[in-house]
Design an enzyme around this catalytic site. Structure first.
Site, short mmCIF file in Angstrom:
data_model
loop_
_atom_site.label_atom_id
_atom_site.label_comp_id
_atom_site.label_asym_id
_atom_site.label_seq_id
_atom_site.Cartn_x
_atom_site.Cartn_y
_atom_site.Cartn_z
N CYS A 146 -8.66 1.71 6.92
CA CYS A 146 -8.00 2.28 5.75
C CYS A 146 -8.62 1.70 4.48
O CYS A 146 -8.68 0.48 4.33
CB CYS A 146 -6.51 1.98 5.80
N SER A 163 1.45 -5.80 2.61
CA SER A 163 2.85 -5.90 3.06
C SER A 163 3.65 -6.89 2.20
O SER A 163 4.78 -7.22 2.55
CB SER A 163 2.89 -6.34 4.53
N CYS A 168 0.86 -1.18 0.00
CA CYS A 168 0.00 0.00 0.00
C CYS A 168 0.90 1.23 0.00
O CYS A 168 2.12 1.11 0.18
CB CYS A 168 -0.87 0.00 1.26
N SER A 179 -1.42 -8.86 10.07
CA SER A 179 -2.88 -9.03 10.25
C SER A 179 -3.60 -8.75 8.96
O SER A 179 -4.63 -9.37 8.66
CB SER A 179 -3.48 -8.15 11.34
N HIS A 203 5.57 -6.27 7.79
CA HIS A 203 5.33 -7.63 8.27
C HIS A 203 5.55 -8.64 7.16
O HIS A 203 4.64 -9.37 6.77
CB HIS A 203 3.91 -7.75 8.85
N CYS A 241 2.69 6.19 8.51
CA CYS A 241 1.75 6.43 7.41
C CYS A 241 0.85 7.61 7.77
O CYS A 241 0.33 7.67 8.90
CB CYS A 241 0.91 5.18 7.19
N HIS A 268 -0.57 -5.46 18.65
CA HIS A 268 -0.12 -5.09 17.29
C HIS A 268 0.54 -3.70 17.38
O HIS A 268 0.08 -2.83 18.12
CB HIS A 268 -1.33 -5.05 16.35
N HIS A 273 3.43 1.80 10.76
CA HIS A 273 2.47 1.53 11.84
C HIS A 273 2.35 2.64 12.87
O HIS A 273 1.37 2.71 13.60
CB HIS A 273 2.90 0.29 12.63
N GLU A 292 0.58 -1.06 15.51
CA GLU A 292 -0.27 0.12 15.29
C GLU A 292 -1.15 0.37 16.51
O GLU A 292 -1.34 1.51 16.94
CB GLU A 292 -1.14 -0.08 14.05
S1 SF4 Z 1 -3.07 2.94 6.98
FE1 SF4 Z 1 -1.93 1.02 6.87
S2 SF4 Z 1 -2.84 -0.06 5.14
FE2 SF4 Z 1 -3.48 2.08 4.96
S3 SF4 Z 1 -1.96 3.05 3.59
FE3 SF4 Z 1 -1.29 3.35 5.70
S4 SF4 Z 1 0.09 1.64 6.12
FE4 SF4 Z 1 -1.11 1.09 4.33
#
Ligand code: SF4
Length: 304
Positions: A211, A288, A12, A240, A39, A96, A131, A74, A133
């Protein structure tokens, strides 16, 4: 045999951004990453060969000052930034932006309601305990947030106190909606608050913070799975997101197998009683999963 790789699978934008930051910063000297950058063990190994050193929280407390530490997509709790500041460590923050925004929302909610009287609120995170995040999200509430994975754990909530529900970004939309309905139904059953007219119970606010980079992939992934006879899902065992997307593939096509490395291919395929040469085989993965790894699986399959 026809082999295709799902064009919607792979990193992503948050993971791509973190890996690009690591590769770019590695050109400026030694670089540490707090926890696995993604991951996916194969991608971690690739970056370690380029010089990225994965560390844990104990290592962070003993690194020399001026060391450079990358924070992965994360995100991290405030305590990590505090430790880095105390130790004179330079942070390269690759959290992110979607996660950062969620952290800010949870912190704002916590700050706005932490002193509410007479019923202190409960901030609830639909997510996986432990986790990375989720640890970062809990940190925004001074670790007071309650983490639950399913409606079976709702007994941990007090239904006479206000509830503010958020979600880890990679959880499933269906799971979140089911949890919202279960909470509403429990709230309808509790006694009214003391001094309130009958039928009035604690307030409930919920925020779907999943997301869409993940959620929007589900329909495309299931269409891809249905279009193939056999699906090979490539993902990290600690991811996950990989677990959620793999289960979605299985729903669409029960002939789906999960592998984390091309080396597992022959053994896993031997569980299928099919003549592969006549079949359409689809390869896909999680947010991932690197594209290069899916390509290796494809090459291995072609050579088999
Ligand atoms: S929130 Fe998580 S899944 Fe969404 S773009 Fe960011 S890293 Fe990727």
């Amino acid at each position: 045999m026809t082999i295709s790789i799902d064009s919607h699978s792979g990193f992503c934008f948050g993971v791509t951004r973190a890996i690009e930051a690591a590769e770019s910063e590695l050109t400026n000297g030694p670089l540490y990453c707090l926890g696995d950058i993604v991951h996916n063990g194969q991608e971690v190994k690739r970056l370690e060969i380029k010089g990225l050193q994965t560390i844990d929280y104990d290592d962070l407390r003993t690194l020399p000052s001026h060391s450079r530490v990358l924070l992965r997509a994360h995100g991290e709790p405030p305590s990590t930034y505090w430790i880095a500041q105390q130790r004179g460590i330079e942070i390269i923050d690759a959290t992110c932006p979607v996660v950062k925004k969620l952290q800010d929302r949870i912190r704002a909610c916590y700050e706005a309601h932490k002193n509410d009287e007479p019923q202190p609120p409960q901030i609830v995170i639909y997510g996986k305990p432990g986790h990375a995040e989720v640890i970062g999200l809990q940190g925004q509430t001074n670790n007071t947030a309650i983490v639950i994975e399913s409606a079976e754990q709702l007994d941990r909530l007090d239904f006479t106190r206000p509830i503010y529900l958020f979600s880890q970004t990679t959880k499933s939309v269906e799971g979140f909606n089911a949890l919202v309905e279960a909470i509403k139904s429990r709230l309808n059953k509790v006694s009214p608050l003391v001094g309130e007219p009958e039928g009035v119970s604690a307030s409930f606010e919920y925020h779907d913070t999943i997301c869409r980079n993940v959620a929007n992939r589900v329909a495309e992934l299931q269409a891809f799975a249905r279009a193939n006879d056999i699906v090979i899902f490539v993902g990290g065992t600690k991811s996950s997101n990989a677990r959620v997307l793999y289960e979605k593939c299985v729903e669409a096509n029960p002939n789906t197998l999960f592998i984390f490395s091309p080396d597992e291919l022959e053994e896993k395929l031997s569980t299928f009683n099919f003549q592969l040469s006549t079949l359409k085989v689809g390869i896909c993965g999680a947010t991932s999963t690197p594209l290069w790894l899916m390509e290796r699986v494809s090459e291995r399959l072609s050579a088999s």
